[in-house]
Design an enzyme around this catalytic site. Structure first.
Site, PDB file in Angstrom:
ATOM      1  N   SER A  33     -23.502   5.085  -8.984  1.00  0.00           N
ATOM      2  CA  SER A  33     -22.993   3.724  -8.959  1.00  0.00           C
ATOM      3  C   SER A  33     -23.766   2.783  -9.866  1.00  0.00           C
ATOM      4  O   SER A  33     -23.671   2.855 -11.087  1.00  0.00           O
ATOM      5  CB  SER A  33     -22.914   3.319  -7.495  1.00  0.00           C
ATOM      6  N   ASP A  36     -24.250   3.662 -24.321  1.00  0.00           N
ATOM      7  CA  ASP A  36     -23.211   3.173 -25.231  1.00  0.00           C
ATOM      8  C   ASP A  36     -23.786   2.239 -26.297  1.00  0.00           C
ATOM      9  O   ASP A  36     -23.329   2.231 -27.442  1.00  0.00           O
ATOM     10  CB  ASP A  36     -22.121   2.442 -24.454  1.00  0.00           C
ATOM     11  N   LYS A  71     -19.904   7.959  -9.332  1.00  0.00           N
ATOM     12  CA  LYS A  71     -19.241   6.941  -8.507  1.00  0.00           C
ATOM     13  C   LYS A  71     -18.978   5.721  -9.378  1.00  0.00           C
ATOM     14  O   LYS A  71     -19.876   4.941  -9.660  1.00  0.00           O
ATOM     15  CB  LYS A  71     -20.079   6.548  -7.301  1.00  0.00           C
TER      16      LYS A  71
END
Length: 443
Positions: free
Chosen positions: A310, A321, A335
């Site tokens: 999460s 990224d 998750k």
């Protein structure tokens, strides 16, 4: 879902903090009623009530009340019906009674009672996602991936998550016995006592001169602030800008969304951190970095594993990224959903999944997780003793060094103070990578 102390679905929940009365506890406000222009308006068109199903529901209640072996009151039946309604949506949606709701708020403040285990469900069994550091669970040797097959002798298979969590509840100091299966081996028992869990969400230290280490155990309301203080302290302890930093998110089950955004922002100076998509109006959120750089651009390695879930995946995904850090370890938990807490009357609440989150490049992590840039699995480090090796400087009559300087004969290494990287293979590899980067960059 999650069991951390006495509450299901706690740290794996990403609570969206948007300034509601609950903002200092678990997060999101109730969504406003959808309007004609809101994303949920089309789905909010009232459909005729399913009369046949409602008649069936009423008939089932009557039959249970009339024929069940023991008397059951209407309140119990209706509460069980609500729990069933929520539990069959997805593993992270739940109906929170007064006790559960209160503990959800306590957990994000960093103090609650219980065992310190984050759990999910796998093939009908309760599975440990991760033990929280410095809790009864971690001290008892419970590991991520362990299956809890019995609680105080009662099998967990076939029970709902809520039923299993309820059995793990109890007073502080009371003992509980969990029967575990690890890596497909034989079942074994672990007995531990429930305790007040005071989670230190951030730990930091210098591993070697120039190389720092920050571990985040879970994302609480103040975690972003604590990471900022940790970065400042590491720089002060080092006396100058660091040569490298390890950010450890292993076995971190997640927590508060805003805290994850703040942590990522400490390492980023521009660009998107995370965005969410959902049906209700306030589930469409975007978070971007500000220009401040608390990390001073220090070379960064982020450690992840199957217990990273999460909010941990938000941070890892953003840094990956944005090419800000190198992810090392193993695949994360996967998750990628956002839960919103909707308070009800009588100190109760609904916790329902309202959105999915996406990394800056548009990746949904749900049920897939994040892959590390460099895969490094857990392994044991064993130091080998040096043999009776000799150097040129040990030989009688050896020539001196023409460039000057003292000879360097063989010396016996002194036993040094134990360091975290000496027993942690993944951390050791991360530190070696940072040193290599420092050499090639001429630092």
């Amino acid at each position: 879902m999650l069991f951390s102390s006495r509450l299901t679905s706690l740290a794996l929940t990403i609570a969206v903090i948007i300034g509601a009365p609950l903002a200092q506890a678990a997060g999101a406000a109730p969504a406003p009623a959808p309007t004609a222009s809101s994303p949920a308006s089309a789905a909010n068109v009232k459909a005729p009530l399913p009369l046949d199903e409602l008649r069936t529901f009423a008939e089932v209640m009557d039959r249970i009340k009339a024929a069940y072996v023991e008397p059951v009151d209407d309140k119990t039946l209706l509460e069980n019906a609500i729990k069933g309604m929520l539990s069959n949506l997805d593993p992270h949606s739940a109906y929170l009674g007064p006790e559960d709701f209160q503990e959800l708020q306590e957990s994000t403040s960093g103090e609650f009672g219980g065992l310190g285990i984050e759990v999910g469900v796998e093939d009908g069994f309760v599975k440990v996602v991760s033990p929280i550091d410095d809790t009864p669970a971690s001290k008892a040797g419970i590991e991520a991936g362990d299956l809890i097959v019995k609680i105080n002798g009662t099998p967990t298979q076939g029970q709902t998550m809520q039923e299993a969590v309820d059995k793990m509840r109890g007073k502080i100091g009371e003992k509980i016995t969990l029967t575990l299966v690890r890596d497909g081996g034989n079942p074994f028992d672990v007995t531990l006592a429930r305790a007040t869990i005071q989670v230190k969400s951030v730990k930091a230290q210098m591993l070697e001169p120039g190389y720092g280490y920050i571990r985040i155990t879970q994302f609480q309301v103040k975690t972003g602030e604590e990471v900022g203080k940790a970065l400042a302290k590491l720089r002060k302890d080092n006396g100058k800008k660091m040569s490298g930093l390890i950010l450890d998110l292993r076995n971190n089950p997640g927590g508060v969304l805003q805290a994850a955004v703040e942590v990522a922002d400490h390492f980023l100076t521009k660009g998107l951190i995370v965005y969410t998509k959902g049906r209700i109006a306030n589930s469409e959120l975007r978070f971007s970095a500000d220009p401040a750089d608390a990390s001073e651009g220090v070379p960064l390695v982020v450690l992840i594993n199957g217990g990273s879930a999460s909010a941990s995946e938000i941070v890892a995904g953003a840094l990956q990224d944005q090419k800000r850090g190198i992810l090392m370890g193993t695949d994360t938990f996967g998750k990628g959903s956002v839960q919103t807490v909707l308070p009800l009357a009588n100190d109760r609440a609904l916790k329902i999944t309202t959105a999915l989150y996406y990394t800056p490049n548009g990746r949904s992590i749900q049920a897939q997780g994040i892959n590390p840039d460099i895969e490094v699995k857990r392994a044991k480090l064993t130091a080998e003793a040096d043999g009776d090796n000799y150097k040129e400087a040990d030989l009688l009559g050896h020539l001196g060094n023409g460039n000057g300087g003292a000879d360097k004969p063989t010396t016996k290494a002194k036993a040094g103070k134990a360091r975290p990287q000496d027993d942690d293979y993944q951390m050791n590899q991360a530190l070696s990578l940072l040193k290599g980067l420092s050499v090639t960059r001429g630092n």
